[in-house]
Design a protein around this motif. Structure first.
Motif, PDB file in Angstrom:
ATOM      1  N   GLU A  75       0.836  -1.197   0.000  1.00 22.02           N
ATOM      2  CA  GLU A  75       0.000   0.000   0.000  1.00 22.02           C
ATOM      3  C   GLU A  75       0.871   1.248   0.000  1.00 22.02           C
ATOM      4  O   GLU A  75       1.958   1.260   0.568  1.00 22.02           O
ATOM      5  CB  GLU A  75      -0.899   0.016   1.243  1.00 22.02           C
ATOM      6  N   GLU A 104       2.539  -2.186  11.213  1.00 21.52           N
ATOM      7  CA  GLU A 104       2.012  -2.394   9.863  1.00 21.52           C
ATOM      8  C   GLU A 104       2.988  -1.867   8.816  1.00 21.52           C
ATOM      9  O   GLU A 104       3.064  -2.381   7.707  1.00 21.52           O
ATOM     10  CB  GLU A 104       0.672  -1.640   9.713  1.00 21.52           C
ATOM     11  N   ASP A 126      -0.820  -0.606  14.481  1.00 22.90           N
ATOM     12  CA  ASP A 126      -1.118   0.043  13.202  1.00 22.90           C
ATOM     13  C   ASP A 126      -0.997   1.537  13.515  1.00 22.90           C
ATOM     14  O   ASP A 126      -1.867   2.111  14.167  1.00 22.90           O
ATOM     15  CB  ASP A 126      -2.553  -0.315  12.773  1.00 22.90           C
ATOM     16  N   LEU A 128      -1.112   4.368  11.837  1.00 27.35           N
ATOM     17  CA  LEU A 128      -2.153   5.270  11.335  1.00 27.35           C
ATOM     18  C   LEU A 128      -3.152   4.442  10.541  1.00 27.35           C
ATOM     19  O   LEU A 128      -2.831   3.918   9.475  1.00 27.35           O
ATOM     20  CB  LEU A 128      -1.552   6.370  10.463  1.00 27.35           C
ATOM     21  N   ASP A 129      -4.325   4.305  11.096  1.00 30.36           N
ATOM     22  CA  ASP A 129      -5.367   3.501  10.463  1.00 30.36           C
ATOM     23  C   ASP A 129      -6.314   4.417   9.701  1.00 30.36           C
ATOM     24  O   ASP A 129      -6.700   5.468  10.202  1.00 30.36           O
ATOM     25  CB  ASP A 129      -6.133   2.734  11.547  1.00 30.36           C
ATOM     26  N   GLY A 130      -6.662   3.972   8.483  1.00 32.39           N
ATOM     27  CA  GLY A 130      -7.579   4.768   7.656  1.00 32.39           C
ATOM     28  C   GLY A 130      -6.851   5.892   6.956  1.00 32.39           C
ATOM     29  O   GLY A 130      -7.432   6.932   6.641  1.00 32.39           O
ATOM     30  N   TYR A 226     -18.646  -3.944  -2.250  1.00 32.78           N
ATOM     31  CA  TYR A 226     -18.163  -5.320  -2.492  1.00 32.78           C
ATOM     32  C   TYR A 226     -19.282  -6.351  -2.365  1.00 32.78           C
ATOM     33  O   TYR A 226     -19.011  -7.551  -2.347  1.00 32.78           O
ATOM     34  CB  TYR A 226     -17.059  -5.678  -1.485  1.00 32.78           C
ATOM     35  N   TYR A 254     -20.520   3.732   7.012  1.00 30.63           N
ATOM     36  CA  TYR A 254     -19.196   3.180   6.713  1.00 30.63           C
ATOM     37  C   TYR A 254     -18.237   4.319   6.407  1.00 30.63           C
ATOM     38  O   TYR A 254     -18.400   5.040   5.428  1.00 30.63           O
ATOM     39  CB  TYR A 254     -19.265   2.206   5.531  1.00 30.63           C
ATOM     40  N   SER A 257     -12.352   3.925   7.931  1.00 25.61           N
ATOM     41  CA  SER A 257     -11.275   3.847   8.924  1.00 25.61           C
ATOM     42  C   SER A 257     -11.798   2.886   9.983  1.00 25.61           C
ATOM     43  O   SER A 257     -12.794   3.188  10.659  1.00 25.61           O
ATOM     44  CB  SER A 257     -11.027   5.191   9.619  1.00 25.61           C
ATOM     45  N   LEU A 258     -11.133   1.759  10.153  1.00 24.43           N
ATOM     46  CA  LEU A 258     -11.616   0.761  11.116  1.00 24.43           C
ATOM     47  C   LEU A 258     -11.840   1.373  12.500  1.00 24.43           C
ATOM     48  O   LEU A 258     -12.863   1.129  13.134  1.00 24.43           O
ATOM     49  CB  LEU A 258     -10.624  -0.408  11.201  1.00 24.43           C
ATOM     50  N   PHE A 272     -19.986  -4.330  12.728  1.00 27.68           N
ATOM     51  CA  PHE A 272     -19.013  -3.971  11.694  1.00 27.68           C
ATOM     52  C   PHE A 272     -18.555  -5.264  11.039  1.00 27.68           C
ATOM     53  O   PHE A 272     -18.273  -6.254  11.736  1.00 27.68           O
ATOM     54  CB  PHE A 272     -17.795  -3.256  12.321  1.00 27.68           C
ATOM     55  N   TYR A 274     -15.914  -6.854   7.889  1.00 26.89           N
ATOM     56  CA  TYR A 274     -15.068  -6.891   6.692  1.00 26.89           C
ATOM     57  C   TYR A 274     -14.962  -8.362   6.323  1.00 26.89           C
ATOM     58  O   TYR A 274     -14.080  -9.077   6.789  1.00 26.89           O
ATOM     59  CB  TYR A 274     -13.693  -6.243   6.888  1.00 26.89           C
ATOM     60  N   LYS A 284      -9.407  -8.262   4.672  1.00 31.12           N
ATOM     61  CA  LYS A 284      -8.357  -7.263   4.426  1.00 31.12           C
ATOM     62  C   LYS A 284      -7.625  -6.873   5.704  1.00 31.12           C
ATOM     63  O   LYS A 284      -6.446  -6.533   5.691  1.00 31.12           O
ATOM     64  CB  LYS A 284      -8.999  -6.007   3.824  1.00 31.12           C
ATOM     65  N   LEU A 285      -8.330  -6.941   6.817  1.00 35.88           N
ATOM     66  CA  LEU A 285      -7.764  -6.392   8.061  1.00 35.88           C
ATOM     67  C   LEU A 285      -6.726  -7.332   8.651  1.00 35.88           C
ATOM     68  O   LEU A 285      -6.790  -8.547   8.477  1.00 35.88           O
ATOM     69  CB  LEU A 285      -8.900  -6.110   9.041  1.00 35.88           C
ATOM     70  N   ARG A 286      -5.772  -6.744   9.339  1.00 31.24           N
ATOM     71  CA  ARG A 286      -4.641  -7.502   9.877  1.00 31.24           C
ATOM     72  C   ARG A 286      -4.984  -8.037  11.269  1.00 31.24           C
ATOM     73  O   ARG A 286      -5.530  -7.316  12.107  1.00 31.24           O
ATOM     74  CB  ARG A 286      -3.392  -6.614   9.945  1.00 31.24           C
ATOM     75  N   GLU A 290      -4.929  -5.107  14.128  1.00 30.07           N
ATOM     76  CA  GLU A 290      -6.242  -4.499  13.884  1.00 30.07           C
ATOM     77  C   GLU A 290      -7.332  -5.351  14.560  1.00 30.07           C
ATOM     78  O   GLU A 290      -8.048  -4.891  15.445  1.00 30.07           O
ATOM     79  CB  GLU A 290      -6.514  -4.340  12.379  1.00 30.07           C
TER      80      GLU A 290
HETATM   81  P1  AHG Z   1      -4.853   1.279   6.863  1.00 27.12           P
HETATM   82  O1  AHG Z   1      -5.075   2.719   6.500  1.00 27.12           O
HETATM   83  O2  AHG Z   1      -4.180   1.116   8.191  1.00 27.12           O
HETATM   84  O3  AHG Z   1      -4.190   0.491   5.769  1.00 27.12           O
HETATM   85  O4  AHG Z   1      -6.275   0.588   7.119  1.00 27.12           O
HETATM   86  C1  AHG Z   1      -7.326   0.770   6.191  1.00 27.12           C
HETATM   87  C2  AHG Z   1      -8.342  -0.279   6.458  1.00 27.12           C
HETATM   88  C3  AHG Z   1      -9.310   0.003   7.596  1.00 27.12           C
HETATM   89  O5  AHG Z   1      -9.084   1.134   8.333  1.00 27.12           O
HETATM   90  C4  AHG Z   1     -10.651   0.073   6.911  1.00 27.12           C
HETATM   91  O6  AHG Z   1     -11.603  -0.573   7.707  1.00 27.12           O
HETATM   92  C5  AHG Z   1     -10.433  -0.611   5.601  1.00 27.12           C
HETATM   93  O7  AHG Z   1      -9.090  -0.452   5.289  1.00 27.12           O
HETATM   94  C6  AHG Z   1     -11.257  -0.055   4.481  1.00 27.12           C
HETATM   95  O8  AHG Z   1     -11.055  -0.841   3.355  1.00 27.12           O
HETATM   96  P2  AHG Z   1     -11.974  -0.691   2.041  1.00 27.12           P
HETATM   97  O9  AHG Z   1     -11.607   0.613   1.421  1.00 27.12           O
HETATM   98  O10 AHG Z   1     -11.615  -1.887   1.223  1.00 27.12           O
HETATM   99  O11 AHG Z   1     -13.420  -0.717   2.487  1.00 27.12           O
END
Ligand code: AHG
Ligand code: MN
Ligand code: MN
Length: 352
Positions: A75, A104, A126, A128-130, A226, A254, A257-258, A272, A274, A284-286, A290
Motif C-alpha cells: 500500500e 504495519e 497500526d 495510522l489507520d484509515g 463489495y 461506513y 477507517s476501522l 461492523f 469486513y 483485508k484487516l490484519r 487491527e
Molecule cells: P490502513 O489505512 O491502516 O491500511 O487501514 C485501512 C483499512 C481500515 O481502516 C478500513 O476498515 C479498511 O481499510 C477499508 O477498506 P476498504 O476501502 O476496502 O473498504
C-alpha cells in the motif's frame, strides 16, 4: 506546603487522567505491579499526542499526500503513516522494558534488545489507520496491542516468533481516534475506558468510564460496494438486518477507517463487517494489530468478534502481517450472525 497541595487538588477534583487511571487500576488488580507497565503505556500515549498534533495541522505542515514509499502490504505510504510509525518506534524504543515492536509499516519485527534493557513487553501496532482518509479531513486513528515476551524467548534471535501469539494473550489493547475530538480507548482486561484529549493542557482525561456495547444497535457497517463478492451467507445476513428481520431496519454507516467505524459500533451498537471477498479471500484487516485489539475491547465491553469461522482472539497467528475477516458487534447482531453464518456455509460458498 500542605495548604498549597490541598489548593491544587481542589482546582479540578473531577479530572482523572489516563496515567492516574492506569495506576489506580494496577493498584486494584495487581498490587504487586512495579509501575513498568504504566511506563510502557505512557510511551504510547505520548506518541499518539505527537501524531495528533500533526493530524490537526496536516494541511499546514506539508503533511498530506504520499511519502513516496510502499509498505509491506503493497500500500502507498502517506506522510502521516511514516510520522506516526516513527513516533511510536521512538517513544517505545526509549522505554527499556519494551523488547520488540511490530508495525504495519515495517516488514519485520524490530527488536530493541542489545541496548542492555530488561525488555519484557512486545507491542504491535497500526500507527495510522484509515490513512487514505487524511487528505479529506476524515477521522483516522492508531491501534495497538501489548503482549508479554514469552518466557525463555530470546527477543534478539526470534523477534517475529515472539509476536505470534493469539489475542487471548494480550495484556492490553487500545486505539486512538483523531476525530472531532481525540479519544483514547483501552482495556487491560478489566473493562473498557475512554479518555478524551483536552487540547488546552495536553492530557487524556477520563470521559467514558466502563463502556458497555448496547445489546442491539441500529447500524451495520461494511463496504457495500463489495456486496457482489461477499459470500452468500453474508449477503443473506445483511439483507436480514436491512429488511427489518431484527425488529428494526438497520441503516448503513461506513467511514473506511476501522478505528472510527469500530468506535461508533462500540458506543452505539450494531455490527461492523469486513468479510472475505474475491479480492481479499482472507479479509483485508490484519489480525495482530487491527482485529485482535478490536476483539479484546469488544469482548470486554460485552460484544463478540469472530472471523466467521472462529473467535478472533483464538486464532493462532503464523505471520505478523496476516489478514483475517472480521465481524464484530453487539450481542443481538452477533447471535443473528451465528445463525446465518454457519462456518460450513461460509467455507463452501468461498470454495464455489
Ligand atoms: P490502513 O489505512 O491502516 O491500511 O487501514 C485501512 C483499512 C481500515 O481502516 C478500513 O476498515 C479498511 O481499510 C477499508 O477498506 P476498504 O476501502 O476496502 O473498504
Ligand atoms: Mn489499518
Ligand atoms: Mn495503517
Amino acid at each position: 506546603m500542605k495548604s498549597q497541595a490541598l489548593a491544587n487538588t481542589k482546582t479540578d477534583p473531577m479530572i482523572v487522567t489516563i496515567q492516574q487511571h492506569i495506576l489506580q487500576e494496577q493498584r486494584k488488580h495487581s498490587p504487586q505491579a512495579s509501575g513498568s507497565f504504566s511506563w510502557l503505556l505512557s510511551g504510547i500515549t505520548l506518541a499518539t499526542k505527537m501524531t495528533e498534533a500533526r493530524v490537526r495541522r496536516a494541511g499546514l505542515l506539508d503533511m498530506v499526500g504520499t511519502a513516496g514509499g510502499i509498505n509491506v502490504q503493497g500500500e502507498v505510504q502517506q506522510k502521516l503513516d511514516v510520522y506516526a510509525d516513527e513516533a511510536l518506534i521512538h517513544c517505545l524504543g526509549v522505554r527499556e522494558n519494551v523488547a520488540i515492536v511490530a508495525s504495519e509499516e515495517s516488514e519485520e519485527a524490530i527488536t530493541f534488545d542489545g541496548r542492555g534493557g530488561p525488555g519484557k513487553y512486545v507491542v504491535v501496532f497500526d500507527p495510522l489507520d484509515g490513512s487514505s482518509n487524511i487528505d479529506v479531513n476524515v477521522s483516522v486513528g492508531t491501534i495497538f496491542s501489548v503482549l508479554a515476551l514469552p518466557e525463555g524467548m530470546n527477543s534478539v534471535d526470534e523477534p517475529e516468533k515472539a509476536c505470534l501469539q493469539p489475542g487471548i494473550k494480550q495484556l492490553a489493547a487500545g486505539y486512538v481516534v483523531y476525530g472531532s475530538s481525540t479519544i483514547m480507548v483501552y482495556t487491560t482486561g478489566h473493562g473498557v475506558h475512554g479518555f478524551t484529549l483536552d487540547p488546552s493542557f495536553g492530557a487524556y482525561v477520563l470521559s467514558h468510564e466502563n463502556i458497555r456495547m448496547p445489546e442491539q444497535g441500529t447500524y451495520y457497517s461494511s463496504n457495500d460496494a463489495y456486496w457482489d463478492s461477499f459470500p452468500k451467507p453474508y449477503q443473506e445476513y445483511l439483507s436480514h438486518l436491512r429488511s427489518g428481520g431484527m425488529g428494526r431496519r438497520y441503516a448503513l454507516r461506513y467511514i473506511g477507517s476501522l478505528v472510527a467505524d469500530f468506535h461508533r459500533t462500540l458506543l452505539r451498537g450494531g455490527v461492523f463487517l469486513y468479510p472475505p471477498t474475491d479480492k481479499n479471500p482472507d479479509g483485508k484487516l490484519r489480525l495482530l494489530y487491527e482485529a485482535n485489539p478490536v476483539a479484546f475491547i469488544a469482548e470486554q465491553a460485552g460484544g463478540v468478534a469472530t472471523s466467521g469461522t472462529q473467535r478472533i482472539m483464538e486464532i493462532e497467528p503464523t505471520e505478523i502481517h496476516q489478514r483475517t475477516p472480521l465481524i464484530v458487534g453487539g450481542k443481538s447482531e452477533m447471535q443473528a450472525f451465528e445463525h446465518f453464518i454457519e462456518p460450513a456455509n461460509v467455507l463452501s460458498s468461498l470454495a464455489g
